[in-house]
Scaffold this motif. Structure first.
Motif, PDB file in Angstrom:
ATOM      1  N   GLU A   1       0.703  -1.216   0.012  1.00  0.00           N
ATOM      2  CA  GLU A   1       0.018   0.147   0.092  1.00  0.00           C
ATOM      3  C   GLU A   1       0.789   1.272  -0.037  1.00  0.00           C
ATOM      4  N   GLU A   2       1.947   1.234   0.979  1.00  0.00           N
ATOM      5  CA  GLU A   2       2.913   2.401   0.840  1.00  0.00           C
ATOM      6  C   GLU A   2       3.648   2.609  -0.608  1.00  0.00           C
ATOM      7  N   ILE A   3       3.877   1.819  -1.402  1.00  0.00           N
ATOM      8  CA  ILE A   3       4.427   1.877  -2.657  1.00  0.00           C
ATOM      9  C   ILE A   3       3.210   2.545  -3.565  1.00  0.00           C
TER      10      ILE A   3
ATOM     11  N   SER B   1       0.598   4.092  -2.884  1.00  0.00           N
ATOM     12  CA  SER B   1       0.395   5.663  -2.524  1.00  0.00           C
ATOM     13  C   SER B   1       1.274   6.716  -2.877  1.00  0.00           C
TER      14      SER B   1
END
Lengths: 111, 215
Positions: free
Chosen positions: B102-104, B106
């Motif tokens: 998810e962080e990539i 976003s």
């Protein structure tokens, strides 16, 4: 799903706040490798550990934390050369990687 | 004057426990709302960047039970605004980002949006293909390694069924030139990006593949 409008500060804050969770997961996998569990569980843990390092290597660099990325990349490469049961040499290398990662994570949290 | 004061004081930032990360967070009038489809609308936490939709029912109910009236009213207004914009939300999108992290997703979305492209997100290959029922992107940027259908399979599938869609595979796997060749030749990718993502390279690739779309 359309992308939510997050600010750069929110993204960095979320990344930093998730570092401890990622580190705990890596430590848990490492513990499983050392524990007297069945080989299948150990292989699963090794796979999970490799994936955890791989993910952290990519994301650490993307968010500008090169020390995290480099340590995680070393961990990923080490995992790639491991044969089970874990040898003392590989155990030492993994412990060193985790130590470097812990230092890099502490540094990232201070920023 | 008195009315103004009342309005301002009733819209003071709301400090409460985030139902997702269970940490103290603040919701104010410019806090963004989540984009979850078909779920409860909730504000995005300033600490973890997540909404309450995936949190436990108890924590969600508590959050809304203690929420000030202005926040409940703001949620209703947002619901109405979205209902009116349903057609616009299904409009063609420029770029779909597919990554199980998810962080990539976003961070990539943040950069692509800043370049003026509209962005949609998916966490896996199947999710990306399923979203084509609503809208077909012009370009897909996908991670190579993902659970279930990975980026390479997604690329092959997209190129077979939707040859006009461009695909960029991004991964730390493809660092050697033979892997790059494989991405082009075997999976028919239009480009490949190495991870960690270099945003100058991403921008260059987007401008080359989707020319004229930068606003």
């Amino acid at each position: 799903m359309n992308a939510p409008a997050l600010t750069l500060e929110m993204l960095h804050e979320r990344f930093r706040s998730g570092l401890d969770r990622r580190l705990s997961q890596l430590n848990a996998c490492l513990l499983t490798l050392h524990s007297p569990m069945d080989p299948a569980a150990k292989w699963r843990s090794l796979e999970e550990l490799t994936r955890g390092f791989h993910s952290l290597a990519g994301i650490g660099g993307t968010y500008g934390f090169s020390a995290i990325s480099e340590a995680a990349r070393r961990g990923e490469l080490t995992c790639g050369s491991i044969e089970l049961p874990l040898s003392a040499g590989h155990a030492g290398m993994l412990a060193e990687v985790i130590e470097s990662l812990t230092t890099a994570v502490a540094e990232a949290r201070r920023l | 004057m008195m009315n103004d004061l009342l309005v301002q004081s009733s819209q003071l930032p709301y400090a409460a426990t985030c139902p997702s990360c269970v940490r103290m967070t603040v919701t104010c009038t410019n806090t963004p709302w989540c984009q979850c489809v078909g779920k409860e609308l909730s504000p995005v936490c300033m600490k973890c960047g997540k909404c309450a939709c995936a949190a436990s029912t108890g924590l969600r109910l508590r959050f809304w039970f203690e929420a000030p009236q202005w926040l409940i009213d703001a949620r209703e207004l947002e619901r109405l605004r979205r209902r009116d914009q349903t057609v616009a939300a299904d409009a063609p999108i420029d770029v779909m980002i597919v990554d199980d992290d998810e962080e990539i997703r976003s961070m990539a979305a943040y950069c692509v949006q800043r370049m003026g492209y509209s962005v949609a997100l998916a966490a896996c290959g199947e999710g990306a293909l399923k979203s084509f029922e609503r809208s077909i992107p012009r370009l897909i940027i996908t991670d190579a390694l993902m659970p279930k259908m990975d980026g390479r399979e997604l690329c092959q599938s997209v190129k077979s069924s939707y040859p006009s869609i461009k695909v960029i595979i991004m991964t730390s796997l493809y660092t050697a030139s033979r892997y790059r060749y494989e991405a082009y030749r075997r999976y028919r990718a239009d480009d490949y990006l190495a991870k960690p993502i270099d945003f100058a390279q991403l921008q260059e690739a987007l401008q080359r593949i989707l020319p004229g779309a930068v606003r």
